[in-house]
Design a protein around this motif. Sequence first.
Motif, short mmCIF file in Angstrom:
data_model
loop_
_atom_site.label_atom_id
_atom_site.label_comp_id
_atom_site.label_asym_id
_atom_site.label_seq_id
_atom_site.Cartn_x
_atom_site.Cartn_y
_atom_site.Cartn_z
N LEU A 85 3.82 -17.31 -6.82
CA LEU A 85 3.42 -17.61 -5.53
C LEU A 85 2.94 -18.98 -5.07
O LEU A 85 2.53 -19.53 -6.01
N VAL A 86 3.52 -19.39 -3.92
CA VAL A 86 3.14 -20.73 -3.43
C VAL A 86 2.39 -20.64 -2.04
O VAL A 86 2.78 -19.90 -1.20
N ARG A 87 1.33 -21.27 -2.16
CA ARG A 87 0.04 -20.80 -1.06
C ARG A 87 -0.14 -22.46 -0.47
O ARG A 87 -0.34 -23.28 -1.15
N LEU A 88 0.01 -22.32 0.85
CA LEU A 88 -0.31 -23.55 1.55
C LEU A 88 -1.29 -23.42 2.49
O LEU A 88 -1.15 -22.79 3.68
N ARG A 89 -2.60 -23.84 2.45
CA ARG A 89 -3.57 -23.88 3.53
C ARG A 89 -3.72 -25.24 3.94
O ARG A 89 -3.83 -26.17 3.40
N TRP A 90 -3.89 -25.25 5.16
CA TRP A 90 -3.78 -26.39 6.21
C TRP A 90 -4.95 -26.44 7.14
O TRP A 90 -4.92 -25.61 7.80
N LEU A 91 -5.64 -27.25 7.23
CA LEU A 91 -6.87 -27.61 7.98
C LEU A 91 -6.49 -28.79 8.89
O LEU A 91 -6.11 -29.86 8.21
N SER A 92 -6.55 -28.63 9.90
CA SER A 92 -6.11 -29.99 10.88
C SER A 92 -7.01 -30.35 12.08
O SER A 92 -7.95 -29.34 12.50
N VAL A 93 -7.27 -31.34 12.46
CA VAL A 93 -8.27 -31.90 13.29
C VAL A 93 -7.58 -32.55 14.38
O VAL A 93 -7.32 -33.92 14.60
N PRO A 94 -6.65 -32.04 15.54
CA PRO A 94 -5.83 -32.47 16.33
C PRO A 94 -6.74 -33.23 17.63
O PRO A 94 -7.73 -32.67 17.96
N LEU A 95 -6.36 -34.31 17.96
CA LEU A 95 -6.85 -35.04 19.19
C LEU A 95 -5.98 -35.23 20.09
O LEU A 95 -5.15 -36.08 20.01
N CYS A 96 -6.01 -34.50 21.15
CA CYS A 96 -4.93 -34.55 22.20
C CYS A 96 -5.13 -34.68 23.50
O CYS A 96 -6.50 -34.58 23.93
N LEU A 97 -4.19 -35.13 24.37
CA LEU A 97 -4.33 -35.30 25.89
C LEU A 97 -3.57 -34.13 26.57
O LEU A 97 -2.23 -33.83 26.03
N ASP A 98 -4.02 -33.24 27.40
CA ASP A 98 -3.42 -32.14 28.00
C ASP A 98 -3.19 -32.84 29.41
O ASP A 98 -4.10 -33.02 30.11
N ILE A 99 -2.02 -32.78 29.88
CA ILE A 99 -1.51 -33.57 31.26
C ILE A 99 -0.96 -32.33 32.01
O ILE A 99 0.23 -31.92 31.65
N PHE A 100 -1.44 -32.33 33.12
CA PHE A 100 -1.08 -31.18 34.07
C PHE A 100 -0.58 -31.94 35.26
O PHE A 100 -1.31 -32.33 36.24
#
Length: 195
Positions: A85-100
Amino acid sequence: GNLKAQNYFDIPGGMQSLQQTEWNKTIQTYNFNRIWLKEQMPDLRNASNFSIGYSGVLASGLFFSPSLSFSSFKSSATNGEYRSLVRLRWLSVPLCLDIFPLEFGKDSVSSSVRPFLKVGGGASLLMPRVLINDELVTVGDELYQPLVWPFFYTVGLGVRYNLNRSIGFMFSAMYLKYPKTVSYTHLRAHETGRN
Protein backbone atom coordinates in the motif's frame (compact mmCIF):
# COMPACT_ATOMS: atom_id res chain seq x y z
CA GLY A 1 -32.04 40.44 -9.15
CA ASN A 2 -28.51 41.74 -9.43
CA LEU A 3 -25.75 40.28 -7.27
CA LYS A 4 -23.43 42.69 -5.47
CA ALA A 5 -19.81 41.79 -4.78
CA GLN A 6 -19.62 40.26 -1.31
CA ASN A 7 -17.37 38.18 0.91
CA TYR A 8 -18.27 34.49 1.15
CA PHE A 9 -17.17 31.15 2.61
CA ASP A 10 -16.63 27.93 0.62
CA ILE A 11 -16.94 24.45 2.15
CA PRO A 12 -16.47 22.01 -0.76
CA GLY A 13 -15.87 18.26 -0.51
CA GLY A 14 -15.99 15.10 -2.58
CA MET A 15 -13.70 13.41 -5.10
CA GLN A 16 -11.07 15.09 -7.23
CA SER A 17 -8.87 13.82 -10.03
CA LEU A 18 -5.22 14.87 -9.76
CA GLN A 19 -2.15 13.68 -11.63
CA GLN A 20 0.51 12.92 -9.02
CA THR A 21 3.20 12.80 -11.69
CA GLU A 22 6.31 12.13 -9.59
CA TRP A 23 4.64 9.48 -7.43
CA ASN A 24 3.19 7.78 -10.52
CA LYS A 25 6.60 7.68 -12.22
CA THR A 26 7.93 5.96 -9.12
CA ILE A 27 5.08 3.42 -9.07
CA GLN A 28 5.46 2.73 -12.81
CA THR A 29 9.21 2.16 -12.39
CA TYR A 30 8.52 -0.18 -9.48
CA ASN A 31 6.03 -2.17 -11.57
CA PHE A 32 8.35 -2.29 -14.61
CA ASN A 33 11.12 -3.84 -12.53
CA ARG A 34 8.72 -6.46 -11.12
CA ILE A 35 6.87 -7.73 -14.18
CA TRP A 36 6.35 -11.08 -12.44
CA LEU A 37 3.86 -9.55 -9.97
CA LYS A 38 0.35 -10.87 -10.60
CA GLU A 39 -1.24 -7.62 -9.44
CA GLN A 40 0.65 -4.42 -10.10
CA MET A 41 0.14 -1.16 -8.27
CA PRO A 42 -2.15 1.38 -10.00
CA ASP A 43 -1.31 5.06 -10.38
CA LEU A 44 -2.42 7.58 -7.81
CA ARG A 45 -5.20 9.55 -9.51
CA ASN A 46 -8.49 10.03 -7.69
CA ALA A 47 -8.52 11.40 -4.18
CA SER A 48 -11.07 12.22 -1.55
CA ASN A 49 -10.89 15.92 -0.83
CA PHE A 50 -12.25 18.30 1.77
CA SER A 51 -11.55 21.99 2.11
CA ILE A 52 -12.73 25.24 3.57
CA GLY A 53 -12.07 28.65 2.12
CA TYR A 54 -12.89 32.33 2.27
CA SER A 55 -13.10 34.89 -0.51
CA GLY A 56 -12.84 38.59 0.29
CA VAL A 57 -13.57 41.43 -2.12
CA LEU A 58 -10.49 43.44 -3.13
CA ALA A 59 -12.16 45.33 -5.98
CA SER A 60 -14.90 44.83 -8.57
CA GLY A 61 -14.24 41.44 -10.14
CA LEU A 62 -11.25 40.67 -7.91
CA PHE A 63 -11.26 38.43 -4.80
CA PHE A 64 -8.54 37.25 -2.41
CA SER A 65 -9.21 33.58 -1.61
CA PRO A 66 -7.19 31.73 1.07
CA SER A 67 -8.23 28.15 1.85
CA LEU A 68 -7.24 24.97 3.67
CA SER A 69 -7.48 21.68 1.76
CA PHE A 70 -6.92 18.00 2.60
CA SER A 71 -6.61 15.19 0.02
CA SER A 72 -5.90 11.48 0.42
CA PHE A 73 -4.59 9.16 -2.34
CA LYS A 74 -4.13 5.38 -2.19
CA SER A 75 -2.56 2.71 -4.39
CA SER A 76 -2.49 -0.95 -3.35
CA ALA A 77 -1.83 -4.43 -4.68
CA THR A 78 -1.98 -7.92 -3.16
CA ASN A 79 0.44 -10.64 -4.25
CA GLY A 80 0.39 -13.86 -2.28
CA GLU A 81 0.80 -13.13 1.39
CA TYR A 82 1.93 -9.55 0.81
CA ARG A 83 -0.36 -6.53 0.53
CA SER A 84 1.49 -3.41 -0.63
CA LEU A 85 0.00 0.00 0.00
CA VAL A 86 1.20 3.47 -0.96
CA ARG A 87 -0.74 6.23 0.78
CA LEU A 88 -0.26 9.92 0.15
CA ARG A 89 -1.98 12.47 2.35
CA TRP A 90 -1.73 16.08 1.27
CA LEU A 91 -2.55 19.15 3.34
CA SER A 92 -2.30 22.44 1.46
CA VAL A 93 -2.87 26.14 2.16
CA PRO A 94 -3.46 27.92 -1.17
CA LEU A 95 -3.49 31.72 -1.34
CA CYS A 96 -5.17 32.70 -4.59
CA LEU A 97 -6.67 35.58 -6.53
CA ASP A 98 -10.05 34.92 -8.17
CA ILE A 99 -10.39 37.19 -11.21
CA PHE A 100 -13.85 37.69 -12.75
CA PRO A 101 -13.00 39.60 -15.98
CA LEU A 102 -16.63 40.27 -16.94
CA GLU A 103 -17.24 42.07 -13.66
CA PHE A 104 -14.48 44.69 -13.67
CA GLY A 105 -15.82 48.14 -12.90
CA LYS A 106 -19.31 46.88 -12.03
CA ASP A 107 -21.02 47.32 -8.67
CA SER A 108 -23.28 44.33 -9.32
CA VAL A 109 -23.86 41.59 -11.90
CA SER A 110 -27.12 40.26 -13.30
CA SER A 111 -25.86 36.89 -14.53
CA SER A 112 -25.89 33.88 -12.18
CA VAL A 113 -23.12 32.20 -14.25
CA ARG A 114 -19.78 33.89 -13.54
CA PRO A 115 -16.55 32.65 -15.23
CA PHE A 116 -13.27 33.36 -13.46
CA LEU A 117 -9.51 32.84 -13.55
CA LYS A 118 -7.71 31.61 -10.42
CA VAL A 119 -3.98 32.20 -9.87
CA GLY A 120 -1.84 31.80 -6.79
CA GLY A 121 0.28 29.43 -4.77
CA GLY A 122 0.97 28.36 -1.24
CA ALA A 123 2.55 25.86 1.10
CA SER A 124 1.71 22.21 1.55
CA LEU A 125 2.52 19.23 3.72
CA LEU A 126 2.95 15.85 1.99
CA MET A 127 2.76 12.74 4.17
CA PRO A 128 3.73 9.70 2.05
CA ARG A 129 3.60 6.23 3.61
CA VAL A 130 4.52 2.79 2.26
CA LEU A 131 3.05 -0.19 4.11
CA ILE A 132 3.42 -3.96 3.81
CA ASN A 133 0.59 -5.93 5.44
CA ASP A 134 -0.49 -2.75 7.25
CA GLU A 135 2.98 -2.15 8.75
CA LEU A 136 5.21 0.78 7.89
CA VAL A 137 8.33 -0.23 6.00
CA THR A 138 11.81 0.84 7.00
CA VAL A 139 14.58 2.57 5.09
CA GLY A 140 17.83 1.62 6.71
CA ASP A 141 16.97 1.25 10.37
CA GLU A 142 14.22 3.86 10.46
CA LEU A 143 10.52 3.76 9.68
CA TYR A 144 9.70 5.51 6.41
CA GLN A 145 7.35 8.27 7.53
CA PRO A 146 8.67 11.56 6.10
CA LEU A 147 7.01 14.94 6.26
CA VAL A 148 7.69 16.99 3.13
CA TRP A 149 7.00 20.75 3.00
CA PRO A 150 6.98 21.88 -0.66
CA PHE A 151 5.70 25.17 -2.00
CA PHE A 152 3.50 25.13 -5.08
CA TYR A 153 1.83 27.44 -7.57
CA THR A 154 -1.49 27.01 -9.32
CA VAL A 155 -3.49 28.47 -12.19
CA GLY A 156 -6.88 27.48 -13.54
CA LEU A 157 -10.27 28.39 -14.97
CA GLY A 158 -13.64 28.03 -13.32
CA VAL A 159 -17.27 29.03 -13.20
CA ARG A 160 -19.30 30.13 -10.20
CA TYR A 161 -23.03 29.50 -10.39
CA ASN A 162 -25.19 31.42 -7.92
CA LEU A 163 -28.51 29.91 -6.87
CA ASN A 164 -29.30 33.03 -4.87
CA ARG A 165 -27.50 35.77 -2.96
CA SER A 166 -26.23 33.34 -0.30
CA ILE A 167 -25.70 29.94 -1.99
CA GLY A 168 -23.72 29.00 -5.07
CA PHE A 169 -21.64 26.29 -6.72
CA MET A 170 -18.11 26.52 -8.11
CA PHE A 171 -16.54 24.30 -10.78
CA SER A 172 -12.89 24.64 -11.72
CA ALA A 173 -10.00 22.92 -13.51
CA MET A 174 -6.64 23.67 -11.92
CA TYR A 175 -2.99 23.05 -12.75
CA LEU A 176 -0.64 22.67 -9.79
CA LYS A 177 3.15 22.50 -9.85
CA TYR A 178 5.40 21.61 -6.95
CA PRO A 179 8.99 20.28 -6.56
CA LYS A 180 9.93 16.61 -6.87
CA THR A 181 9.59 14.86 -3.53
CA VAL A 182 9.80 11.12 -4.23
CA SER A 183 12.42 8.72 -5.53
CA TYR A 184 12.40 5.11 -6.67
CA THR A 185 14.61 4.24 -3.67
CA HIS A 186 11.78 5.14 -1.30
CA LEU A 187 9.34 2.74 -2.89
CA ARG A 188 11.98 0.00 -2.91
CA ALA A 189 11.49 -0.04 0.84
CA HIS A 190 9.07 -2.90 0.06
CA GLU A 191 12.01 -5.30 0.08
CA THR A 192 13.50 -3.73 3.19
CA GLY A 193 10.22 -4.22 4.99
CA ARG A 194 10.41 -7.98 4.48
CA ASN A 195 13.78 -8.41 6.20
